[in-house]
Design a protein around this motif. Structure first.
Motif, PDB file in Angstrom:
ATOM      1  N   THR A   1       0.851  -1.180   0.000  1.00 48.50           N
ATOM      2  CA  THR A   1       0.000   0.000   0.000  1.00 48.50           C
ATOM      3  C   THR A   1       0.885   1.227   0.000  1.00 48.50           C
ATOM      4  OG1 THR A   1      -1.734  -1.135   1.210  1.00 48.50           O
ATOM      5  CG2 THR A   1      -1.773   1.254   1.275  1.00 48.50           C
ATOM      6  N   ARG A   2       0.576   2.151  -0.877  1.00 42.40           N
ATOM      7  CA  ARG A   2       1.304   3.411  -0.944  1.00 42.40           C
ATOM      8  C   ARG A   2       0.370   4.511  -0.487  1.00 42.40           C
ATOM      9  NH1 ARG A   2       2.364   7.677  -4.558  1.00 42.40           N
ATOM     10  NH2 ARG A   2       4.429   8.502  -4.185  1.00 42.40           N
ATOM     11  N   VAL A   3       0.885   5.478   0.220  1.00 41.24           N
ATOM     12  CA  VAL A   3       0.094   6.616   0.668  1.00 41.24           C
ATOM     13  C   VAL A   3       0.359   7.790  -0.266  1.00 41.24           C
ATOM     14  CG1 VAL A   3      -0.374   8.207   2.557  1.00 41.24           C
ATOM     15  CG2 VAL A   3       0.190   5.819   3.055  1.00 41.24           C
ATOM     16  N   TRP A   4      -0.722   8.322  -0.826  1.00 44.39           N
ATOM     17  CA  TRP A   4      -0.674   9.465  -1.737  1.00 44.39           C
ATOM     18  C   TRP A   4      -1.355  10.638  -1.044  1.00 44.39           C
ATOM     19  CZ3 TRP A   4       0.285   8.467  -7.224  1.00 44.39           C
ATOM     20  CH2 TRP A   4       0.439   7.122  -7.540  1.00 44.39           C
ATOM     21  N   ASN A   5      -0.848  11.861  -1.247  1.00 48.01           N
ATOM     22  CA  ASN A   5      -1.607  13.011  -0.770  1.00 48.01           C
ATOM     23  C   ASN A   5      -2.624  13.365  -1.855  1.00 48.01           C
ATOM     24  OD1 ASN A   5      -0.557  15.120  -2.569  1.00 48.01           O
ATOM     25  ND2 ASN A   5       1.341  14.943  -1.418  1.00 48.01           N
ATOM     26  N   VAL A   6      -3.653  14.098  -1.491  1.00 46.61           N
ATOM     27  CA  VAL A   6      -4.749  14.384  -2.415  1.00 46.61           C
ATOM     28  C   VAL A   6      -4.258  15.107  -3.662  1.00 46.61           C
ATOM     29  CG1 VAL A   6      -6.907  15.683  -2.704  1.00 46.61           C
ATOM     30  CG2 VAL A   6      -6.519  14.361  -0.641  1.00 46.61           C
ATOM     31  N   ARG A   7      -3.388  16.077  -3.508  1.00 44.76           N
ATOM     32  CA  ARG A   7      -2.889  16.821  -4.665  1.00 44.76           C
ATOM     33  C   ARG A   7      -2.192  15.895  -5.648  1.00 44.76           C
ATOM     34  NH1 ARG A   7       1.723  18.029  -6.178  1.00 44.76           N
ATOM     35  NH2 ARG A   7       2.732  17.642  -4.208  1.00 44.76           N
ATOM     36  N   GLU A   8      -1.320  15.039  -5.133  1.00 42.41           N
ATOM     37  CA  GLU A   8      -0.597  14.104  -5.991  1.00 42.41           C
ATOM     38  C   GLU A   8      -1.557  13.107  -6.649  1.00 42.41           C
ATOM     39  OE1 GLU A   8       3.255  11.165  -5.783  1.00 42.41           O
ATOM     40  OE2 GLU A   8       2.024  11.367  -3.980  1.00 42.41           O
ATOM     41  N   ALA A   9      -2.543  12.629  -5.893  1.00 42.71           N
ATOM     42  CA  ALA A   9      -3.514  11.682  -6.444  1.00 42.71           C
ATOM     43  C   ALA A   9      -4.304  12.319  -7.584  1.00 42.71           C
ATOM     44  CB  ALA A   9      -4.454  11.196  -5.346  1.00 42.71           C
TER      45      ALA A   9
ATOM     46  N   VAL B   1      -5.190   7.324  -0.072  1.00 46.54           N
ATOM     47  CA  VAL B   1      -5.136   8.762  -0.381  1.00 46.54           C
ATOM     48  C   VAL B   1      -5.575   9.490   0.879  1.00 46.54           C
ATOM     49  CG1 VAL B   1      -6.013  10.626  -1.845  1.00 46.54           C
ATOM     50  CG2 VAL B   1      -5.694   8.332  -2.808  1.00 46.54           C
ATOM     51  N   ARG B   2      -4.738  10.429   1.341  1.00 47.84           N
ATOM     52  CA  ARG B   2      -5.031  11.170   2.575  1.00 47.84           C
ATOM     53  C   ARG B   2      -5.106  12.660   2.307  1.00 47.84           C
ATOM     54  NH1 ARG B   2      -3.359   8.649   7.727  1.00 47.84           N
ATOM     55  NH2 ARG B   2      -2.808   6.519   7.231  1.00 47.84           N
ATOM     56  N   ASP B   3      -6.069  13.297   2.980  1.00 46.87           N
ATOM     57  CA  ASP B   3      -6.044  14.747   3.065  1.00 46.87           C
ATOM     58  C   ASP B   3      -5.987  15.085   4.552  1.00 46.87           C
ATOM     59  OD1 ASP B   3      -8.626  14.661   4.121  1.00 46.87           O
ATOM     60  OD2 ASP B   3      -9.551  15.786   2.508  1.00 46.87           O
ATOM     61  N   ASN B   4      -6.277  16.311   4.913  1.00 48.11           N
ATOM     62  CA  ASN B   4      -6.140  16.710   6.317  1.00 48.11           C
ATOM     63  C   ASN B   4      -7.085  15.968   7.251  1.00 48.11           C
ATOM     64  OD1 ASN B   4      -4.163  18.537   5.653  1.00 48.11           O
ATOM     65  ND2 ASN B   4      -5.618  20.198   5.338  1.00 48.11           N
ATOM     66  N   ARG B   5      -8.263  15.604   6.759  1.00 49.47           N
ATOM     67  CA  ARG B   5      -9.270  15.015   7.633  1.00 49.47           C
ATOM     68  C   ARG B   5      -9.713  13.616   7.232  1.00 49.47           C
ATOM     69  NH1 ARG B   5     -13.605  18.431   6.117  1.00 49.47           N
ATOM     70  NH2 ARG B   5     -12.262  18.870   4.378  1.00 49.47           N
ATOM     71  N   LEU B   6      -9.514  13.240   5.989  1.00 55.94           N
ATOM     72  CA  LEU B   6     -10.082  11.989   5.488  1.00 55.94           C
ATOM     73  C   LEU B   6      -9.021  11.062   4.925  1.00 55.94           C
ATOM     74  CD1 LEU B   6     -13.063  13.617   3.547  1.00 55.94           C
ATOM     75  CD2 LEU B   6     -13.154  12.529   5.793  1.00 55.94           C
ATOM     76  N   VAL B   7      -9.326   9.774   4.952  1.00 53.33           N
ATOM     77  CA  VAL B   7      -8.458   8.754   4.372  1.00 53.33           C
ATOM     78  C   VAL B   7      -9.320   7.926   3.423  1.00 53.33           C
ATOM     79  CG1 VAL B   7      -7.029   6.728   4.824  1.00 53.33           C
ATOM     80  CG2 VAL B   7      -7.007   8.654   6.427  1.00 53.33           C
ATOM     81  N   PHE B   8      -8.859   7.776   2.195  1.00 50.65           N
ATOM     82  CA  PHE B   8      -9.564   7.000   1.179  1.00 50.65           C
ATOM     83  C   PHE B   8      -8.699   5.814   0.784  1.00 50.65           C
ATOM     84  CE2 PHE B   8     -10.672  11.422   0.768  1.00 50.65           C
ATOM     85  CZ  PHE B   8     -12.054  11.411   0.686  1.00 50.65           C
ATOM     86  N   LYS B   9      -9.307   4.676   0.546  1.00 52.93           N
ATOM     87  CA  LYS B   9      -8.577   3.511   0.070  1.00 52.93           C
ATOM     88  C   LYS B   9      -9.053   3.217  -1.349  1.00 52.93           C
ATOM     89  CE  LYS B   9      -6.767   0.751   2.620  1.00 52.93           C
ATOM     90  NZ  LYS B   9      -6.140  -0.174   3.493  1.00 52.93           N
ATOM     91  N   VAL B  10      -8.103   3.147  -2.286  1.00 52.66           N
ATOM     92  CA  VAL B  10      -8.402   2.858  -3.686  1.00 52.66           C
ATOM     93  C   VAL B  10      -7.991   1.417  -3.954  1.00 52.66           C
ATOM     94  CG1 VAL B  10      -7.938   3.491  -6.081  1.00 52.66           C
ATOM     95  CG2 VAL B  10      -7.990   5.260  -4.311  1.00 52.66           C
ATOM     96  N   THR B  11      -8.957   0.603  -4.352  1.00 54.33           N
ATOM     97  CA  THR B  11      -8.686  -0.796  -4.635  1.00 54.33           C
ATOM     98  C   THR B  11      -9.274  -1.179  -5.985  1.00 54.33           C
ATOM     99  OG1 THR B  11     -10.712  -1.551  -3.559  1.00 54.33           O
ATOM    100  CG2 THR B  11      -8.735  -1.453  -2.195  1.00 54.33           C
ATOM    101  N   LEU B  12      -8.763  -2.243  -6.541  1.00 55.03           N
ATOM    102  CA  LEU B  12      -9.288  -2.779  -7.792  1.00 55.03           C
ATOM    103  C   LEU B  12     -10.340  -3.818  -7.456  1.00 55.03           C
ATOM    104  CD1 LEU B  12      -9.222  -3.297 -10.872  1.00 55.03           C
ATOM    105  CD2 LEU B  12      -7.467  -5.017 -10.391  1.00 55.03           C
ATOM    106  N   GLU B  13     -11.494  -3.686  -8.050  1.00 54.20           N
ATOM    107  CA  GLU B  13     -12.532  -4.697  -7.936  1.00 54.20           C
ATOM    108  C   GLU B  13     -12.909  -5.094  -9.351  1.00 54.20           C
ATOM    109  OE1 GLU B  13     -17.118  -4.933  -6.531  1.00 54.20           O
ATOM    110  OE2 GLU B  13     -15.727  -3.996  -5.136  1.00 54.20           O
ATOM    111  N   ARG B  14     -12.625  -6.303  -9.683  1.00 48.11           N
ATOM    112  CA  ARG B  14     -12.912  -6.781 -11.035  1.00 48.11           C
ATOM    113  C   ARG B  14     -14.413  -6.883 -11.244  1.00 48.11           C
ATOM    114  NH1 ARG B  14      -8.231  -7.331 -13.358  1.00 48.11           N
ATOM    115  NH2 ARG B  14      -6.492  -8.132 -12.178  1.00 48.11           N
ATOM    116  N   ALA B  15     -14.863  -6.476 -12.430  1.00 48.64           N
ATOM    117  CA  ALA B  15     -16.280  -6.547 -12.754  1.00 48.64           C
ATOM    118  C   ALA B  15     -16.713  -8.006 -12.831  1.00 48.64           C
ATOM    119  CB  ALA B  15     -16.545  -5.852 -14.084  1.00 48.64           C
TER     120      ALA B  15
END
Length: 80
Positions: free
Chosen positions: A15-23, A42-56
């Motif tokens: 898992t890599r952590v990206w800041n919102v601007r970079e993402a 992906v992190r900003d000042n208040r929130l953390v998002f996880k981006v994952t692949l989900e195959r259709a």
């Protein structure tokens, strides 16, 4: 899709952590990293998002409607 993330892991599942601007700037890279290396954070000042692949996958509801053929009738119910 662009270049690989800067600190790509030696291990293929990291898992890599990206800041919102970079993402935002490297969105294609973010998606590629999620597909190739597993979940990305992906992190900003208040929130953390996880981006994952989900195959259709296939939907049993859609399959049923397609095999039935024709337009939907008023009695057709879409349920999962």
């Amino acid at each position: 899709m662009g270049r690989a993330p800067r600190d790509q892991a030696v291990s293929s599942k990291r898992t890599r952590v990206w800041n919102v601007r970079e993402a935002r700037e490297r969105f294609d890279d973010l998606l590629a990293a999620a597909a190739q290396n597993g979940p990305q954070t992906v992190r900003d000042n208040r929130l953390v998002f996880k981006v994952t692949l989900e195959r259709a996958g296939s939907s049993p509801v859609a399959k049923g409607l397609l095999t039935k053929g024709g337009p939907l009738e008023t009695t057709d119910v879409l349920e999962e």
